[in-house]
Design a protein around this motif. Structure first.
Motif, mmCIF file in Angstrom:
data_model
loop_
_atom_site.group_PDB
_atom_site.id
_atom_site.type_symbol
_atom_site.label_atom_id
_atom_site.label_comp_id
_atom_site.label_asym_id
_atom_site.label_seq_id
_atom_site.Cartn_x
_atom_site.Cartn_y
_atom_site.Cartn_z
ATOM 1 N N ASN A 31 5.825 -5.835 6.499
ATOM 2 C CA ASN A 31 5.191 -5.696 5.215
ATOM 3 C C ASN A 31 5.728 -4.471 3.682
ATOM 4 O OD1 ASN A 31 3.601 -6.312 6.522
ATOM 5 N ND2 ASN A 31 1.582 -6.389 5.612
ATOM 6 N N ALA A 32 5.559 -5.179 2.745
ATOM 7 C CA ALA A 32 5.835 -4.620 1.077
ATOM 8 C C ALA A 32 5.307 -4.720 -0.009
ATOM 9 C CB ALA A 32 7.287 -3.903 1.124
ATOM 10 N N GLY A 33 4.244 -4.042 -0.080
ATOM 11 C CA GLY A 33 4.328 -3.721 -2.034
ATOM 12 C C GLY A 33 3.035 -2.807 -2.641
ATOM 13 N N LEU A 34 1.662 -3.057 -2.813
ATOM 14 C CA LEU A 34 0.740 -2.107 -3.457
ATOM 15 C C LEU A 34 -0.323 -1.248 -2.802
ATOM 16 C CD1 LEU A 34 1.237 -3.021 -7.291
ATOM 17 C CD2 LEU A 34 2.657 -1.457 -6.060
ATOM 18 N N SER A 35 -0.741 -0.136 -2.561
ATOM 19 C CA SER A 35 -1.091 0.368 -2.547
ATOM 20 C C SER A 35 -2.038 1.535 -2.928
ATOM 21 C CB SER A 35 -1.151 1.257 -0.791
ATOM 22 O OG SER A 35 0.064 2.380 -1.295
ATOM 23 N N ASN A 36 -3.405 1.303 -2.464
ATOM 24 C CA ASN A 36 -4.410 2.815 -3.901
ATOM 25 C C ASN A 36 -5.601 3.319 -2.839
ATOM 26 O OD1 ASN A 36 -4.337 1.534 -6.592
ATOM 27 N ND2 ASN A 36 -4.197 -0.023 -5.441
ATOM 28 N N ILE A 37 -5.754 4.198 -3.365
ATOM 29 C CA ILE A 37 -6.037 5.561 -2.073
ATOM 30 C C ILE A 37 -7.880 5.977 -3.042
ATOM 31 C CG2 ILE A 37 -4.646 7.631 -2.802
ATOM 32 C CD1 ILE A 37 -5.397 8.359 -0.292
ATOM 33 N N TRP A 38 -8.226 6.395 -3.014
ATOM 34 C CA TRP A 38 -9.993 6.950 -3.166
ATOM 35 C C TRP A 38 -10.027 8.021 -2.686
ATOM 36 C CZ3 TRP A 38 -8.661 1.467 -2.651
ATOM 37 C CH2 TRP A 38 -9.013 1.019 -4.397
ATOM 38 N N ILE A 39 -10.491 9.022 -3.073
ATOM 39 C CA ILE A 39 -10.667 10.159 -2.639
ATOM 40 C C ILE A 39 -12.760 10.279 -2.552
ATOM 41 C CG2 ILE A 39 -11.159 12.814 -1.800
ATOM 42 C CD1 ILE A 39 -8.623 11.554 -1.377
ATOM 43 N N VAL A 40 -13.517 9.856 -1.544
ATOM 44 C CA VAL A 40 -15.504 9.707 -1.528
ATOM 45 C C VAL A 40 -15.988 10.535 -1.124
ATOM 46 C CG1 VAL A 40 -14.659 7.086 -0.891
ATOM 47 C CG2 VAL A 40 -14.418 8.644 1.384
ATOM 48 N N GLY A 41 -16.946 10.266 -1.532
ATOM 49 C CA GLY A 41 -18.113 11.942 -1.511
ATOM 50 C C GLY A 41 -18.460 12.520 -1.849
ATOM 51 N N ASP A 42 -18.725 13.871 -1.186
ATOM 52 C CA ASP A 42 -18.768 14.684 -2.277
ATOM 53 C C ASP A 42 -17.625 16.032 -2.378
ATOM 54 O OD1 ASP A 42 -20.611 16.507 -4.490
ATOM 55 O OD2 ASP A 42 -21.591 17.642 -2.910
ATOM 56 N N SER A 72 3.634 0.850 -0.624
ATOM 57 C CA SER A 72 3.654 0.674 1.207
ATOM 58 C C SER A 72 4.922 -0.245 1.714
ATOM 59 C CB SER A 72 1.950 -0.114 1.738
ATOM 60 O OG SER A 72 2.327 -0.036 2.499
ATOM 61 N N VAL A 73 5.002 0.663 2.577
ATOM 62 C CA VAL A 73 6.555 -0.508 3.369
ATOM 63 C C VAL A 73 5.762 -0.367 5.109
ATOM 64 C CG1 VAL A 73 8.434 -0.733 4.644
ATOM 65 C CG2 VAL A 73 7.895 -0.099 1.926
ATOM 66 N N LYS A 74 5.415 -1.830 6.181
ATOM 67 C CA LYS A 74 5.214 -1.261 6.849
ATOM 68 C C LYS A 74 6.102 -2.549 8.263
ATOM 69 C CE LYS A 74 0.463 -0.899 7.669
ATOM 70 N NZ LYS A 74 -0.804 -0.470 7.849
ATOM 71 N N PHE A 75 6.185 -1.977 9.092
ATOM 72 C CA PHE A 75 6.889 -2.628 10.440
ATOM 73 C C PHE A 75 5.846 -3.469 11.061
ATOM 74 C CE2 PHE A 75 10.028 -0.903 7.716
ATOM 75 C CZ PHE A 75 11.132 -1.985 7.872
ATOM 76 N N ASN A 76 5.500 -4.391 11.331
ATOM 77 C CA ASN A 76 4.947 -4.767 12.728
ATOM 78 C C ASN A 76 5.230 -5.514 13.511
ATOM 79 O OD1 ASN A 76 2.905 -4.599 10.466
ATOM 80 N ND2 ASN A 76 3.658 -5.751 9.831
ATOM 81 N N TYR A 77 5.262 -5.044 15.136
ATOM 82 C CA TYR A 77 5.916 -5.696 16.346
ATOM 83 C C TYR A 77 5.165 -6.747 16.897
ATOM 84 C CZ TYR A 77 8.982 -6.171 20.298
ATOM 85 O OH TYR A 77 9.079 -7.223 21.008
ATOM 86 N N VAL A 78 5.167 -7.136 16.968
ATOM 87 C CA VAL A 78 3.853 -8.279 18.234
ATOM 88 C C VAL A 78 3.911 -7.886 19.900
ATOM 89 C CG1 VAL A 78 3.197 -10.403 19.199
ATOM 90 C CG2 VAL A 78 3.713 -10.458 17.057
ATOM 91 N N LEU A 79 2.999 -7.291 20.146
ATOM 92 C CA LEU A 79 2.751 -7.030 22.024
ATOM 93 C C LEU A 79 2.348 -7.931 22.900
ATOM 94 C CD1 LEU A 79 0.371 -2.805 20.362
ATOM 95 C CD2 LEU A 79 3.567 -4.136 21.461
ATOM 96 N N TYR A 93 3.398 6.320 -0.275
ATOM 97 C CA TYR A 93 3.882 6.898 -0.664
ATOM 98 C C TYR A 93 3.058 6.826 -2.049
ATOM 99 C CZ TYR A 93 6.760 10.830 -3.220
ATOM 100 O OH TYR A 93 7.086 12.039 -4.149
ATOM 101 N N PHE A 94 1.945 7.632 -2.105
ATOM 102 C CA PHE A 94 0.851 8.017 -3.241
ATOM 103 C C PHE A 94 1.007 9.300 -3.968
ATOM 104 C CE2 PHE A 94 -1.654 6.194 0.101
ATOM 105 C CZ PHE A 94 -1.694 5.151 0.247
ATOM 106 N N PHE A 95 0.544 8.006 -5.619
ATOM 107 C CA PHE A 95 0.863 9.259 -6.874
ATOM 108 C C PHE A 95 -0.387 9.795 -6.570
ATOM 109 C CE2 PHE A 95 4.111 5.907 -7.000
ATOM 110 C CZ PHE A 95 5.532 6.272 -6.434
ATOM 111 N N PHE A 96 -1.082 11.211 -7.234
ATOM 112 C CA PHE A 96 -2.273 11.752 -7.347
ATOM 113 C C PHE A 96 -2.090 12.320 -9.407
ATOM 114 C CE2 PHE A 96 -2.858 11.034 -3.009
ATOM 115 C CZ PHE A 96 -3.817 10.882 -3.066
ATOM 116 N N PRO A 119 3.677 11.442 0.914
ATOM 117 C CA PRO A 119 4.027 10.833 1.671
ATOM 118 C C PRO A 119 2.983 10.438 2.241
ATOM 119 C CG PRO A 119 5.433 12.024 0.639
ATOM 120 C CD PRO A 119 4.474 13.069 0.509
ATOM 121 N N GLN A 120 2.693 9.069 2.697
ATOM 122 C CA GLN A 120 2.220 9.037 4.002
ATOM 123 C C GLN A 120 2.141 7.978 5.562
ATOM 124 O OE1 GLN A 120 -1.631 6.539 4.037
ATOM 125 N NE2 GLN A 120 -2.512 8.240 4.319
#
Length: 247
Positions: A31-42, A72-79, A93-96, A119-120
């Motif tokens: 998989n390759a594409g875009l991701s978003n991240i939110w910091i939530v709560g107080d 985002s890049v992700k490799f998936n292997y069927v088990l 890789y997130f940009f804050f 980076p994550q």
């Protein structure tokens, strides 16, 4: 950010073009594409960089109460032979970044900026809970361990004085780099566009620092230690929209 997107696209296209490699990698998808991240709560990371409400305790917040973008890049292997269990290994890789305009007086305005990258890496397990009849679409749930590297960034305070037509800039390094381990539980769907190309979307909730918290750092994602007592858990939400190539 565009540079990183171009690099990912070139790598994925190179894989797609190699049919012999595709045959050898049956059971693997990428998989390759875009991701978003939110910091939530107080968490203080969501608070304003400069707290103007005198009824609230003053802190230097992170200003990160909105979505922050990433790639985002992700490799998936069927088990298994039924293709229900999947092992995903990913890298985000997130940009804050946050900005605030603060009117101090009619003659003085401050502009504050706080930014850093994260980076994550991740590894986890997915299970396809539902296969829609008549179409190649699957719904899935997953749980990932997240390995987060919070990089040192910058905290910039710019003051503009109208009377003297003068600008004063103060630039500070934020807290030093930190490594934390978290987790993300997510749900999503995976559907064929034109085989072997699929679209994949998911949404999850979790925490960034379940393991490795250090109260000497104070809060994890705020720029300065002032007025802080320790490191609290940073809860987050993440959204992914990617293209998947199935070998």
């Amino acid at each position: 950010m565009k540079k990183y997107i171009y690099i990912v696209a070139i790598l994925i296209l190179a894989l797609f073009a190699n049919n012999e490699l595709s045959a050898q990698m049956s059971g693997l998808s990428v998989n390759a594409g875009l991701s978003n991240i939110w910091i939530v709560g107080d968490n203080p990371a969501t608070k304003p960089l400069f707290e103007r409400d005198t009824n609230k305790p003053f802190i230097y917040g992170g200003g990160l109460g909105i979505a922050n973008s990433g790639i985002s890049v992700k490799f998936n292997y069927v088990l298994d032979k039924n293709e229900n269990w999947v092992l995903p290994i990913g890298l985000d890789y997130f940009f804050f970044e946050s900005r605030e305009r603060i009117p101090i007086t009619s003659k003085v305005t401050a502009y504050w900026k706080h930014y850093f990258d994260m980076p994550q890496a991740s590894v986890g397990i997915n299970y396809n809970v539902l296969k829609f009849p008549g179409v190649d679409v699957k719904a899935f749930v997953g749980l990932d361990a997240k390995f987060n590297y919070i990089m040192q960034g910058k905290f910039i305070r710019r003051f503009e004085y109208v009377v003297n037509d003068f600008t004063e800039v103060k630039e500070l390094n934020t807290k030093i780099d930190a490594f934390r381990i978290g987790a993300l539980f997510y749900v999503g769907f995976d559907g064929a566009i034109v085989k072997p190309l699929f679209i994949n979307a998911s949404f999850g909730v979790g925490a960034l620092n379940l393991v490795g918290r250090d109260d000497s750092r104070k809060e994890l994602m705020t720029p300065l230690k002032s007025f802080e007592s320790g490191e609290s858990i940073v809860y987050n939400a993440q959204f992914y929209l990617t293209l998947k190539y199935k070998f």
